[in-house]
Structure formats: C-alpha cells, structure tokens
Design a protein around this motif. Structure first.
Motif, PDB file in Angstrom:
ATOM      1  N   SER A 115      34.853  23.473  56.335  1.00  0.00           N
ATOM      2  CA  SER A 115      33.773  24.074  55.553  1.00  0.00           C
ATOM      3  C   SER A 115      33.252  25.350  56.204  1.00  0.00           C
ATOM      4  O   SER A 115      32.829  26.284  55.523  1.00  0.00           O
TER       5      SER A 115
ATOM      6  N   GLY B 116      35.147  27.335  57.960  1.00  0.00           N
ATOM      7  CA  GLY B 116      36.233  28.314  58.010  1.00  0.00           C
ATOM      8  C   GLY B 116      36.844  28.516  59.375  1.00  0.00           C
ATOM      9  O   GLY B 116      37.470  29.548  59.630  1.00  0.00           O
TER      10      GLY B 116
ATOM     11  N   ASN C 247      34.703  24.116  50.864  1.00  0.00           N
ATOM     12  CA  ASN C 247      35.389  25.144  51.641  1.00  0.00           C
ATOM     13  C   ASN C 247      36.246  26.017  50.734  1.00  0.00           C
ATOM     14  O   ASN C 247      36.325  25.788  49.527  1.00  0.00           O
ATOM     15  N   ASP C 248      36.892  27.027  51.312  1.00  0.00           N
ATOM     16  CA  ASP C 248      37.713  27.942  50.519  1.00  0.00           C
ATOM     17  C   ASP C 248      39.203  27.742  50.780  1.00  0.00           C
ATOM     18  O   ASP C 248      39.998  28.656  50.612  1.00  0.00           O
ATOM     19  N   TYR C 249      39.587  26.533  51.193  1.00  0.00           N
ATOM     20  CA  TYR C 249      40.999  26.234  51.422  1.00  0.00           C
ATOM     21  C   TYR C 249      41.635  25.792  50.103  1.00  0.00           C
ATOM     22  O   TYR C 249      41.478  24.653  49.670  1.00  0.00           O
ATOM     23  N   ASP C 250      42.364  26.719  49.457  1.00  0.00           N
ATOM     24  CA  ASP C 250      43.155  26.308  48.308  1.00  0.00           C
ATOM     25  C   ASP C 250      44.439  25.655  48.827  1.00  0.00           C
ATOM     26  O   ASP C 250      44.617  25.500  50.048  1.00  0.00           O
TER      27      ASP C 250
ATOM     28  N   LYS D  85      46.493  27.815  51.452  1.00  0.00           N
ATOM     29  CA  LYS D  85      45.810  27.932  52.738  1.00  0.00           C
ATOM     30  C   LYS D  85      45.761  26.592  53.461  1.00  0.00           C
ATOM     31  O   LYS D  85      45.939  26.530  54.684  1.00  0.00           O
TER      32      LYS D  85
END
Length: 378
Positions: A291, A293, A320-323, A326
């Motif tokens: 979360s 990064g 978080n921004d983990y697609d 990633k």
C-alpha cells in the motif's frame, strides 16, 4: 511451441494473444489468436513469466521429514525440485543455512548433504527448475564463519544473506513472540527457555559483528550479491547499505522498509505474509508495504504454493497501485534483476521461455502447466 488464446502478462501490460517459442526462448508475441492445430489453447487463462524465488528454505523439510529421519539426499532434493516447479517457480535460490540458533540441529547436520545434492542434480541435468545456491548465514552462531569459509572454497555461490535471530532485536524484537516461537519449536521448559535466551544474547554479542563484517568482505571480493535480513531500524539499514547489500529481506518495520527502498535496495517480503494477512512474528504486514509502494520482491520462504497466489492477491488489493503486471514483477522480473539474471523474469522476445499458464478460480489460482526454457516442467 505456440500458446494462443491467452492473457499474456508482459512487464507493463496484459494483452490477449499468442506466444511463439523457439529453441527455448520467446520468438514472437502477437495480438489475437491463431488456429494452428498444434497450438496450445490457454482458454483465456493467464500466461505469466516463470517465477524467480530468492529465498526458500523448503528443501530442509524433505531431508528430515520427521525427527530422526534422514531421507536419501538425491530423493529429497528431487521432491523439493518438483514441488518448486509445480508452484510455477522456475528459478530457485535455495537458502541453505550456515549456522543455527541451537547446537546439533538437523539443519546443520544436513548442510553438506543439501549442497551436495543440489550440485549433483544440476550437473546431471536432473532438475525441473534452475537452482542456485544461497547461503543464509546466522552470524550469532560460533561455527558460522568457519563453515562459510570452508564451503566457499568448495562450491560456487550465487547469493548470500546475513542474519541474527537472537532475542530482543530484528525479527524477535517482541520477546513474547520469541518465547512463543522457540519454546514451541524446541519444547523447552520455562527454565530452559530462559537459559536459551541468555546463550543466544551472549553469542550474538560475541560473534555477530565480526562475522558479519568478514562474510560481507568475502562476498565483495568475489562479487556475490548480498542481502540483509530482518532490518528493523534506520541503523540496521545504514549498516546494510554500508555493506553494499542489494536486497533487504523481510524488514520488520515500515521505517526500515521505507529507508531500504529509498536507498535502492530491493525490499523483499514473504508471500505467506500476504496470504495469511500478516507476519507470524507480529511484525509489519507485507500488504502494508504494498500500500505504501515500497514492496519490490516476494519470496515463498517456507511455502512454495504461496508465491503465485500472493502476486494475484497483491494485484487485487484495493489499497495500492499494483495492477497484474506490476504485481507479477514482484515474483519474476524484480527478483531476477536484483541478482543480475537478465535472461529471464519477463515475457519478452529473446528471453528464456520460462512460463506459467494459470487460471483464477473462485478462491485460488490454479496452475495448468509450467515450462522451463520451452520444455514442460509441470
């Protein structure tokens, strides 16, 4: 070999298409499907790069499956190898412990047996996955430096980590967790536990600093990548950075993880931590670092099947921004780069055809097939 009708997970995107593999490497990547009769229809499942595992001690349990049972070394290694391949792990850094927190342990008794079985299996071409040797050095043990120096003359090593599991610091800053873990593991009485704690603290004070320094100096001379272990404070991270360590294994606090990430170290956390929702030692949860990064690599540690599962779990966390691309880099490209394996870890033309075909079921990831260098491994 042709794989078609697949959701192909590249380093930065997912495409619906077809892969062609020739001579063990990826030859082409195309959008759309083909109707060639020999093509493998992946039924819209995911095709991802074979995973790169930097720190697993899974081998140990197969050498001593029960107390007092010493399993034949080659058989034990082959079962471990098959388990890794079936989990989609095509490159394995087997973390073999030099030193332990207790004298006469099976871990120490199996040390040379594990190294020998790994090397023989590689030399004879008997492995399903690519195996590399990772020495995890318990610097608070009196025999660690001697054993390390002896083994370094006998066998090539691809990664070294340095650790100190003595009580009151790092992984076991919380003494109640230390007592719970080791008293349960070794069935110690309260009096025996207190004596055990005293011995570990004294051993750490005597051996840890000089052994850490000597081992790191040797690795620098031989250009072997180094990993820290259980850094908990800014001072720990500064020390690790001063020793030119490139990986921060299992930092126990957000403070240490952020500092290591900022200094360019690859922050590695346990996949079981993700699957279970937190640390069994009461330390920072991996999903919290995701979360923030600052999560770079995941390791299956003691449970191989957790690795692919954890990557998909990270990809589906809302905080978080983990697609998916990633998140998959956490278990493939990022660990490969951290140790200089530039021929694998992603689906790209010219890279090794280490591949996983998997499907998402309701509550888990199901692996259909695994290939290493274009050859079926599972």
């Amino acid at each position: 070999m042709i794989l078609t009708n697949a959701q192909i997970v590249l380093a930065d995107e997912v495409i619906k298409g077809t892969l062609v593999i020739k001579d063990g490497v990826i030859d082409s990547i195309d959008h759309g499907n083909v109707s060639v009769s020999s093509a493998i229809d992946c039924n819209n499942g995911y095709v991802t790069a074979g995973m790169v595992e930097l720190h697993t001690d899974n081998m140990e349990k197969h050498f001593t499956p029960r107390p007092g049972v010493r399993w034949p070394a080659m058989q034990a290694f082959k079962v471990h190898d098959a388990q890794m391949a079936s989990a989609g792990i095509t490159s394995v850094f087997d973390a073999i412990s030099i030193g332990d927190v207790i004298e006469g342990s099976e871990r120490l008794n199996n040390l040379t047996r594990m190294v020998g079985a790994l090397n023989e299996s590689r030399e004879r071409g008997l492995t399903r996955a690519d195996h590399f040797l990772h020495f995890r050095c318990e610097v608070s043990h009196q025999d660690t430096l001697e054993n390390f120096n002896k083994l370094m003359k006998q066998t090539p090593v691809q990664l070294v980590s340095v650790m100190d599991h003595s009580p009151g610091q790092r992984q076991f800053a919380k003494m109640d967790k230390y007592r719970e873990y080791y008293q349960g593991k070794y069935k110690l009485s309260d009096a025996e536990m207190e004596a055990f704690i005293t011995r570990q603290v004294d051993a750490s004070a005597k051996y840890s600093s000089p052994f850490r320094k000597s081992i790191c100096e040797t690795c620098h001379e031989l250009n072997i990548p180094l990993a820290s272990h259980d850094d908990a404070t800014l001072a720990h991270v500064e020390e690790s950075h001063d020793f030119n360590m490139v990986i921060a294994e299992f930092p126990t606090t957000a403070e240490a993880a952020h500092a290591a990430h900022k200094k360019g170290m690859s922050v590695l956390m346990g996949a079981p931590n993700v699957v279970r929702g937190g640390s069994h030692s009461g330390n920072i949860a991996a999903h919290e670092l995701a979360s923030a990064g600052v999560l770079d690599v995941l390791s299956s540690d003691y449970y191989p099947a957790s690795l692919l599962e954890s990557a998909f779990m990270v990809a589906h966390l809302e905080s978080n921004d983990y697609d998916i691309p990633k998140a998959m880099r956490l278990v493939s490209l990022n660990p490969a780069k951290a140790v200089g394996l530039n021929d694998r870890g992603e689906i790209a033309i010219g890279k090794k055809a280490d591949l996983i075909w998997s499907t998402l079921e309701e509550d888990h990831v199901h692996i259909e097939q695994v290939w290493k260098s274009g050859q079926r491994a599972f």
